[in-house]
Design a protein around this motif. Structure first.
Motif, PDB file in Angstrom:
ATOM      1  N   HIS A 102      28.251  16.291  33.965  1.00  0.00           N
ATOM      2  CA  HIS A 102      26.891  16.028  34.448  1.00  0.00           C
ATOM      3  C   HIS A 102      26.815  14.596  34.960  1.00  0.00           C
ATOM      4  O   HIS A 102      27.340  13.682  34.331  1.00  0.00           O
ATOM      5  CB  HIS A 102      25.865  16.233  33.331  1.00  0.00           C
ATOM      6  N   ALA A 103      26.162  14.423  36.115  1.00  0.00           N
ATOM      7  CA  ALA A 103      26.036  13.094  36.716  1.00  0.00           C
ATOM      8  C   ALA A 103      24.574  12.754  36.949  1.00  0.00           C
ATOM      9  O   ALA A 103      23.757  13.629  37.240  1.00  0.00           O
ATOM     10  CB  ALA A 103      26.803  13.037  38.037  1.00  0.00           C
ATOM     11  N   SER A 104      24.247  11.473  36.833  1.00  0.00           N
ATOM     12  CA  SER A 104      22.902  10.985  37.129  1.00  0.00           C
ATOM     13  C   SER A 104      23.007   9.628  37.808  1.00  0.00           C
ATOM     14  O   SER A 104      24.064   9.008  37.825  1.00  0.00           O
ATOM     15  CB  SER A 104      22.071  10.879  35.843  1.00  0.00           C
ATOM     16  N   GLY A 105      21.898   9.174  38.380  1.00  0.00           N
ATOM     17  CA  GLY A 105      21.888   7.913  39.119  1.00  0.00           C
ATOM     18  C   GLY A 105      21.740   8.169  40.605  1.00  0.00           C
ATOM     19  O   GLY A 105      21.243   9.221  41.021  1.00  0.00           O
ATOM     20  N   THR A 106      22.191   7.220  41.412  1.00  0.00           N
ATOM     21  CA  THR A 106      22.047   7.319  42.867  1.00  0.00           C
ATOM     22  C   THR A 106      23.391   7.087  43.549  1.00  0.00           C
ATOM     23  O   THR A 106      24.091   6.117  43.246  1.00  0.00           O
ATOM     24  CB  THR A 106      21.030   6.280  43.384  1.00  0.00           C
ATOM     25  N   ALA A 107      23.736   7.990  44.473  1.00  0.00           N
ATOM     26  CA  ALA A 107      24.894   7.814  45.350  1.00  0.00           C
ATOM     27  C   ALA A 107      24.367   7.944  46.774  1.00  0.00           C
ATOM     28  O   ALA A 107      24.310   9.042  47.336  1.00  0.00           O
ATOM     29  CB  ALA A 107      25.975   8.851  45.056  1.00  0.00           C
ATOM     30  N   ASP A 108      23.940   6.842  47.343  1.00  0.00           N
ATOM     31  CA  ASP A 108      23.228   6.819  48.624  1.00  0.00           C
ATOM     32  C   ASP A 108      24.212   6.776  49.793  1.00  0.00           C
ATOM     33  O   ASP A 108      24.886   5.774  50.023  1.00  0.00           O
ATOM     34  CB  ASP A 108      22.301   5.607  48.670  1.00  0.00           C
ATOM     35  N   TYR A 109      24.293   7.893  50.552  1.00  0.00           N
ATOM     36  CA  TYR A 109      25.078   7.925  51.781  1.00  0.00           C
ATOM     37  C   TYR A 109      24.114   8.031  52.955  1.00  0.00           C
ATOM     38  O   TYR A 109      23.473   9.051  53.163  1.00  0.00           O
ATOM     39  CB  TYR A 109      26.043   9.113  51.795  1.00  0.00           C
TER      40      TYR A 109
END
Length: 530
Positions: A64-71
């Motif tokens: 499970h992943a959370s946060g921001t990966a802004d492309y």
């Protein structure tokens, strides 16, 4: 920044396991701009690969992943699979550490290259075929047109990795994530691939995130570096500044890590344990009703090799030179011509059934641990798999105790033995593979790139471990590697292979410090170039 490609903020990754929740990444942030190369370094299990797997939406089902990966204004952690599929493979591509698990064994290399080109570029099969051949040529695959018809198992580990690089670059991506892309490559091809990636990056304005444990590569290609440990970034900075003045104690330890020490050579009168004379191995490629006569590839051409009790013979050479093939021939894992003896007994004519009692004495640790570990078995069951065959009378409790002991020997917590391979890092998986071999207490172990997936600190531990095991158990090793620093630390005799032939052999001092052949000098130059 106007040219920002990807920005990660407070990214966290966790896995639900039988032992509870494992926090693999703990609030990491980083960024990469167009035309920039960012390196992520850290020990095995530091979370560097899982950080990028989360960004690409490729975590295992219990992750499970959370946060921001802004492309470019889109949070990759918060979009549907369909939306993600329009980006990954086209705008963002990834080269994985273990190519054999990424390539489908049922399809040819050409089919697997053509499919993503057609899908993302919306072109026909004929045009995609031309593009695929061109990409194979770019990454130095010999006879690229013919190799389009090859299957993954017909290629060496280094060649499979070059196919993965070709596949990742075929659609001219904005951002390339490279997870240990040169791990399986010999030093000369590694230098060529790095040069190729750098030139493509410059031409395309492509950003690159380079995950690696090889600090020499980082020094050569990266503009900035992020150092990770236990799921966190402990230091970051411009490459030159960080190498010149590392601030964190862990970074300093990484930079100081290098396999050390030398193995004392065995007596020239030590008994021979494994001996091959005039070995030849041929492979037939292609052929059939429609394709005509097959092409015969001479993979090993009249090579003789002697391994003595307690000795380590290192085998080095470019990818496809025959290093792994000769080892498999000596272990009777593939057909060969020539004489082979084990402890004075001829084994060249033994069939599979006759070889079975000898298998526990002749073990092998493969280059690609993920491909050799069953995804349906726990680490404990994998390690004890051989005991079921060679010591069937012992109890389940005894096998479990033996598994715990073997895992401790390779510096892996035995309490993790109920986890599955995908829950371990690449380096941890390799240690499981080593434990599976040594649990049977063999006399000969073939080590096929056993440290290639490991960071330098763990490499030192594994090298020390292998030497200690060798001394304690009078083991003999065939050590196959393209890492000449590790070979120097492990071997007391080195053989240099090229195009299936032995071109030079001798002690580490003779071969590595005073090479006679131009080819050996070329290997040395590529290995230690700044």
């Amino acid at each position: 920044m106007a040219d920002m490609l990807l920005e990660l903020k407070d990214v966290r990754v966790r896995f639900d396991t039988i032992d509870g929740t494992v926090n693999a990444v703990n609030g990491v942030g980083l960024h990469v701009a167009a035309g920039e190369t960012v390196a992520i370094v850290g020990e095995s299990g530091s979370g560097k690969s899982q950080l990028m797997m989360a960004t690409m939406g490729l975590l295992a089902s219990n992750g499970h992943a959370s946060g921001t990966a802004d492309y470019r204004g889109t949070n990759l952690l918060n979009i549907s699979k369909g939306e993600l599929n329009t980006i990954r493979g086209r705008k963002i591509t990834m080269i994985f550490q273990e190519p054999m698990t990424s390539l489908d064994p049922l399809f040819t290399i050409g089919a697997q290259l053509i499919e993503p080109i057609m899908h993302h570029q919306k072109i026909g099969a004929a045009e995609a075929h031309v593009r695929a051949v061109a990409m194979l040529k770019l990454v130095s695959i010999p006879e690229p047109e013919r190799r389009m018809g090859s299957y993954p198992h017909e290629m060496s580990g280094g060649q499979r990795q070059r196919v993965m690089i070709a596949m990742a670059l075929a659609n001219d991506p904005d951002l390339l994530i490279a997870d240990e892309p040169t791990t399986a490559l010999d030093v000369t091809i590694q230098a060529e691939i790095l040069e190729l990636m750098a030139s493509l990056q410059k031409r395309l304005g492509m950003g690159m995130i380079f995950i690696t444990h090889d600090l020499n590569i980082v020094r050569r290609i990266a503009h900035r570096v992020y150092v990770m440990r236990q799921g966190e970034v402990v230091e970051e900075g411009e490459t030159k500044a960080l190498f010149a003045n590392p601030k964190h104690e862990y970074t300093r330890a990484l930079l100081a890590s290098e396999p050390t020490g030398r193995k004392a050579p065995v007596s020239p009168n030590a008994p021979k344990i494994l001996d091959g004379t005039d070995l030849r191995v041929n492979f037939k490629i292609g052929g059939g009703f429609l394709s005509g006569e097959p092409i015969v590839l001479r993979a090993v051409d009249r090579v003789s090799l002697t391994l003595r009790r307690g000795q380590t013979v290192g085998i080095v050479g470019e990818s496809g030179s025959g290093k792994s093939t000769i080892a498999r021939a000596l272990l009777r894992l593939i057909p060969s011509e020539g004489a082979i003896s084990f402890e004075g007994r001829s084994i060249a004519g033994l069939d599979r059934h006759q070889m079975r009692p000898l298998r526990r004495q002749l073990q092998i640790v493969l280059q690609d641990p993920f491909g050799s570990l069953s995804p349906r078995m726990t680490a404990g069951h994998i390690v004890t798999e051989g005991l079921l065959v060679h010591e069937p009378s012992i109890s389940r409790q005894q096998r479990d105790r033996r598994a715990a002991q073997a895992l401790e020997e390779v510096q892996l917590d035995p309490n993790l033995r109920n986890r599955y391979p995908h829950e371990f890092s690449g380096g941890q998986r390799q240690r499981i593979a080593i434990a599976r071999a040594i649990i049977l207490k063999p006399k000969v172990v073939v080590l096929d790139e056993p440290t290639s997936a490991l960071d330098r600190q763990v490499q030192k531990q594994i090298v020390d471990l292998l030497r200690d095991l060798q001394t304690a158990n009078d083991l003999s090793y065939l050590f196959i590697s393209h890492d000449l620093a590790v070979v120097r630390a492990m071997a007391d005799h080195i053989i240099v292979m090229k195009d299936g032939r032995m071109v030079e052999q001798g002690s580490p001092d003779e071969v590595l410090d005073n090479p006679r052949e131009d080819y050996t000098r070329k290997l040395m130059k590529a290995a230690f170039a700044e």
